[in-house]
Design an enzyme around this catalytic site. Structure first.
Site, short mmCIF file in Angstrom:
data_model
loop_
_atom_site.label_atom_id
_atom_site.label_comp_id
_atom_site.label_asym_id
_atom_site.label_seq_id
_atom_site.Cartn_x
_atom_site.Cartn_y
_atom_site.Cartn_z
N GLU A 123 0.86 -1.19 0.00
CA GLU A 123 0.00 0.00 0.00
C GLU A 123 0.90 1.24 0.00
O GLU A 123 1.79 1.38 0.83
CB GLU A 123 -0.93 -0.02 1.22
CG GLU A 123 -1.89 1.15 1.23
CD GLU A 123 -3.20 0.87 1.97
OE1 GLU A 123 -3.47 -0.28 2.33
OE2 GLU A 123 -3.95 1.84 2.18
N LYS A 242 -4.04 -0.27 13.84
CA LYS A 242 -4.92 0.75 13.27
C LYS A 242 -6.34 0.29 13.58
O LYS A 242 -6.80 -0.71 13.05
CB LYS A 242 -4.69 0.82 11.75
CG LYS A 242 -5.66 1.73 11.01
CD LYS A 242 -5.27 1.86 9.53
CE LYS A 242 -6.24 2.71 8.74
NZ LYS A 242 -5.84 2.87 7.33
N GLU A 246 -10.64 4.56 9.14
CA GLU A 246 -10.81 4.24 7.72
C GLU A 246 -11.40 2.84 7.51
O GLU A 246 -10.89 2.05 6.73
CB GLU A 246 -9.47 4.37 6.99
CG GLU A 246 -8.93 5.78 7.00
CD GLU A 246 -7.73 6.01 6.09
OE1 GLU A 246 -6.95 5.06 5.90
OE2 GLU A 246 -7.59 7.12 5.58
N ASP A 319 -2.81 14.18 7.04
CA ASP A 319 -2.31 12.92 6.48
C ASP A 319 -1.11 13.14 5.57
O ASP A 319 -1.26 13.07 4.34
CB ASP A 319 -3.45 12.24 5.69
CG ASP A 319 -3.10 10.82 5.30
OD1 ASP A 319 -2.10 10.30 5.79
OD2 ASP A 319 -3.85 10.23 4.49
N GLU A 347 3.72 9.24 -0.71
CA GLU A 347 2.34 9.08 -1.15
C GLU A 347 1.77 10.35 -1.77
O GLU A 347 1.04 10.29 -2.76
CB GLU A 347 1.48 8.66 0.05
CG GLU A 347 0.00 8.55 -0.28
CD GLU A 347 -0.85 8.09 0.90
OE1 GLU A 347 -0.29 7.79 1.97
OE2 GLU A 347 -2.08 8.03 0.74
N HIS A 475 -4.40 18.52 0.58
CA HIS A 475 -5.39 17.54 0.14
C HIS A 475 -6.02 17.93 -1.20
O HIS A 475 -7.20 17.73 -1.43
CB HIS A 475 -6.48 17.40 1.21
CG HIS A 475 -7.10 16.03 1.28
ND1 HIS A 475 -7.89 15.51 0.27
CD2 HIS A 475 -7.05 15.07 2.23
CE1 HIS A 475 -8.30 14.31 0.62
NE2 HIS A 475 -7.80 14.00 1.78
C1 GCV Z 1 -2.51 2.33 5.31
C2 GCV Z 1 -3.85 7.29 4.24
C3 GCV Z 1 -3.41 6.40 3.13
C4 GCV Z 1 -3.81 4.97 3.36
C5 GCV Z 1 -3.22 4.53 4.70
C6 GCV Z 1 -3.75 5.46 5.78
C7 GCV Z 1 -3.17 5.13 7.14
O1 GCV Z 1 -5.23 7.40 4.25
O2 GCV Z 1 -3.93 6.86 1.91
O3 GCV Z 1 -3.30 4.18 2.33
O4 GCV Z 1 -3.56 3.20 4.99
O5 GCV Z 1 -3.39 6.78 5.47
O6 GCV Z 1 -2.20 5.75 7.49
O7 GCV Z 1 -3.69 4.26 7.81
#
Ligand code: GCV
Length: 674
Positions: A123, A242, A246, A319, A347, A475
């Site tokens: 990811e 986590k 999300e 983020d 990212e 963002h």
């Molecule tokens: C692993 C952001 C990223 C997700 C990531 C998330 C997190 O939303 O886009 O890919 O997930 O952060 O840190 O949990």
């Protein structure tokens, strides 16, 4: 006669000049920053090594006695760090007689977080599939050893092997056997192994009916699982979690708190010395300001976490954006251990296509004053550990881009010593990574290659901020997180750019002041008032904290609109400058590396223009203002960009054409703006 003598002399001089041209060393980036130093074993064999129990466990002391170089260390790990420190000192020309270097890490916990999935995808990974190769029968030992050396050489001592969006199968017998095999290798390099767990593992793996952390059956399940893991890996580090984030399940699904959940896991690993890193990355779709949520959820729990729980907090409140203020949580929790989470993988900063040296990003964050315990309460001092989301994969150079390796290096060095400067780290990295060409003096190499490349790195993150999201904008990206999408809508407002930029005919920016979301008051004074005041808020964060009219007069005397346009333009000029500088470095660098960086810079420039055209063009549809006269006109009209995004391959990586231009897809059906 005379003429032919002259010609002969000229020819000889030309030959001499040709012969003395520097000859770049053949290299392809696969040696990373271990390229220039003597091999580890040679260095170890050349010193007298000893243990000194008076030194901290991971500390070392390098010095000369009676003409003999010695490394004393607090442990085997300390000796390893000492050998690598000597290797670095040698490359930097700092290892002459009389060297006296005594160091110990600032943080005990210095971890990489791998967001690697069990199907080998990664990811937000831009360097190939998972380096652990979960799906192949053999464990890739050679690569893991190389990784171990690289981590140890910068002082890292832990690795979370799998994605925080975890698959419960990581805890089944087959995967644990593989984790053990990896851990057995990593241990040799002083690296402890950790795992991300899925909250619902007891349900998924053993059919339990609940994941309630207060349910005795659930508690017993985790205790048994911990016993199983520690039976295989006695020095297992612990869990990263986590939860309730999300879409991931967590204790709140059972009416319990983050503390209830973390403490239940903490109890399971405590007998073995394990820890739980509980992430504070939480936000719900309904909150008026996502940036407020971590403090809202975690502050009431301060002091309620077990001793072996550490709350892991992303550097900023949203983020990993190109620029964010530090997360206010760092200045709020007093009775809870905190850990920093940086993102090494890029990212939001152009994946492994853009040069974006994060040494400066992280220095900015670590040096920020939270004022929690009065002036000087820097973020660096508030946290007890540091984690970085890795940018590694199966690519032979590990990171997908030679210049992205600098971020792994910088992360390790800052985790070892957060007081190191980003520029020093960049300098170290360049000197260790790029070999001096034959026929070039060290002084000339310094002036002609090292200084310009170091300068490029140092300017790179600000350039990305400028062409992606300047002045506190954030963002603004499209769905794939690559490329601009300031117009994008969607079902969940806090996943859409308009939620963050709030641009309309009148102005732009998120009002987080006392008359807005009140986010400023999550910071301690005097910072809260500094951010709250329109005149006192640093302009680099203006639109993070304030909504301003387009004609708001900035410190330069220009309007906000003009200043935004200038920043986007400045970002492009910076990348053009990088391209030019790099072209001048060609004589000193191996063709493979020269071509790699040249191609990536071409991509970066095209992407930067795309960002500028899309963002300035889109905002112009709202501001209805002309571009200031001192910026270049847009290359592509907004009508050809709006509602469009880049083509992605099956791994979500952007597709570029042969000229390194992003392949922009035809418009998608519009979703209404929220
Ligand atoms: C692993 C952001 C990223 C997700 C990531 C998330 C997190 O939303 O886009 O890919 O997930 O952060 O840190 O949990």
């Amino acid at each position: 006669m005379r003429k032919s003598l002259l010609l002969t002399l000229l020819a000889a001089a030309a030959l001499l000049a040709a012969c003395s041209k520097p000859v770049p060393a053949p290299q392809d980036g696969t040696a990373l920053w271990l390229a220039a130093g003597r091999p580890y074993a040679d260095i170890l064999a050349s010193v007298q090594a000893g243990t000194d129990p008076a030194l901290p466990p991971e500390g070392f002391h390098i010095y000369d006695r009676d003409g003999v170089r010695r490394i004393d260390a607090g442990s085997e790990a300390g000796l390893r760090y000492g050998v690598y420190a000597l290797q670095r000192a040698e490359v930097l020309g700092q290892a002459g007689p009389g060297l006296d270097l005594q160091e110990a890490p600032f943080y005990d916990l210095r971890l990489l977080n791998h967001w690697d999935n069990l199907d080998d995808t990664v990811e937000r990974g831009y360097a190939g599939l998972s380096m652990w190769e979960w799906t192949s029968p053999a464990v890739p030992e050679a690569r893991i050893r190389r990784y171990g050396e690289l981590c140890a050489s910068v002082g890292l001592n832990g690795a979370v092997l799998n994605n925080v969006n975890s698959n419960p199968l990581i805890l089944d017998a087959a995967h644990l056997a593989r984790v053990r095999a990896i851990a057995d290798i990593l241990r040799e390099y002083g690296i402890r192994t950790y795992l991300s767990i899925k909250w619902t593992s007891p349900i998924a793996l053993d059919g339990l009916k609940s994941g309630d952390p207060l349910d005795p059956k659930v508690r017993a399940w985790w205790k048994a699982k911990a016993a199983e893991i520690y039976g295989l890996i006695p020095d297992f580090g612990g869990f990263l979690v986590k939860a309730n984030s999300e879409g991931q399940a967590g204790p709140q699904d059972y009416g319990r708190t983050h503390a209830d959940g973390a403490n239940m896991l903490a109890e399971a690993v405590a007998p073995y010395g394990g820890i739980v890193m509980w992430r504070a990355f939480v936000y719900s779709p309904t909150s008026p300001d996502r940036a407020n949520q971590a403090v809202e959820e975690f502050l009431p729990l301060d002091g309620k976490f077990a001793d072996n729980v550490i709350v892991q907090i992303k550097n900023g409140p949203v983020d990993f954006q190109p620029r964010e203020p530090f997360s206010p949580l760092f200045g709020k929790l007093r009775d809870t251990k905190m850990m920093m989470e940086f993102q090494i993988t890029q990212e939001y900063l152009g994946f492994s296509n853009h040069m974006a040296y994060h040494g400066t990003t992280w220095e900015e964050c670590l040096d920020s004053d939270t004022y929690r315990d009065g002036p000087g309460s820097t973020v660096a001092k508030m946290v007890t550990g540091i984690a970085g989301v890795a940018n590694t994969g199966q690519d032979p150079n590990f990171c997908g881009y030679v210049l992205a390796q600098a971020n792994w290096y910088a992360f390790g060095r800052l985790a070892w010593n957060p007081e190191l400067g980003a520029e020093q780290i960049a300098d170290e990295w360049v000197r260790q990574t790029f070999l001096k060409p034959e026929g070039l003096s060290a002084k000339a190499f310094d002036a002609k290659f090292i200084a310009p490349l170091r300068g490029m790195l140092m300017a790179s993150r600000e350039a990305v901020v400028d062409y992606e999201m300047p002045m506190g904008l954030h963002h603004l990206f499209a769905g794939s997180h690559y490329g601009p999408g300031p117009w994008e809508g969607g079902s969940r407002p806090d996943w859409t750019p308009p939620y963050y930029h709030k641009a309309d005919a009148e102005g732009i920016g998120f009002d987080r002041t006392r008359s807005g979301s009140g986010n400023v008051d999550q910071y301690n004074e005097p910072l809260a008032s500094t951010y709250n005041g329109l005149d006192t808020c640093p302009e680099e964060l203006l639109l993070w904290f304030h909504h301003v009219p387009w004609d708001y007069q900035t410190k330069s005397g220009r309007t906000a609109w003009d200043e935004i346009c200038l920043h986007y333009d400045r970002g492009i000029r910076a990348v053009e400058g990088f391209r030019k500088t790099w072209a001048g470095l060609q004589p000193y660098v191996a063709p493979a590396l020269y071509d790699e960086v040249s191609g990536k810079l071409e991509t970066q420039l095209n992407d930067a223009k795309w960002w500028r055209d899309a963002c300035v063009g889109y905002f112009q549809t709202l501001s209805k203002r002309p571009l200031p006269t001192d910026v270049a006109p847009l290359d592509t009209p907004i009508d050809s960009l709006i509602w469009r995004s880049v083509q992605s391959d099956r791994y979500g990586l952007p597709v570029h054409d042969a000229q390194h231009r992003p392949v922009i897809l035809p418009p998608r059906p519009r979703r209404p703006r929220p």
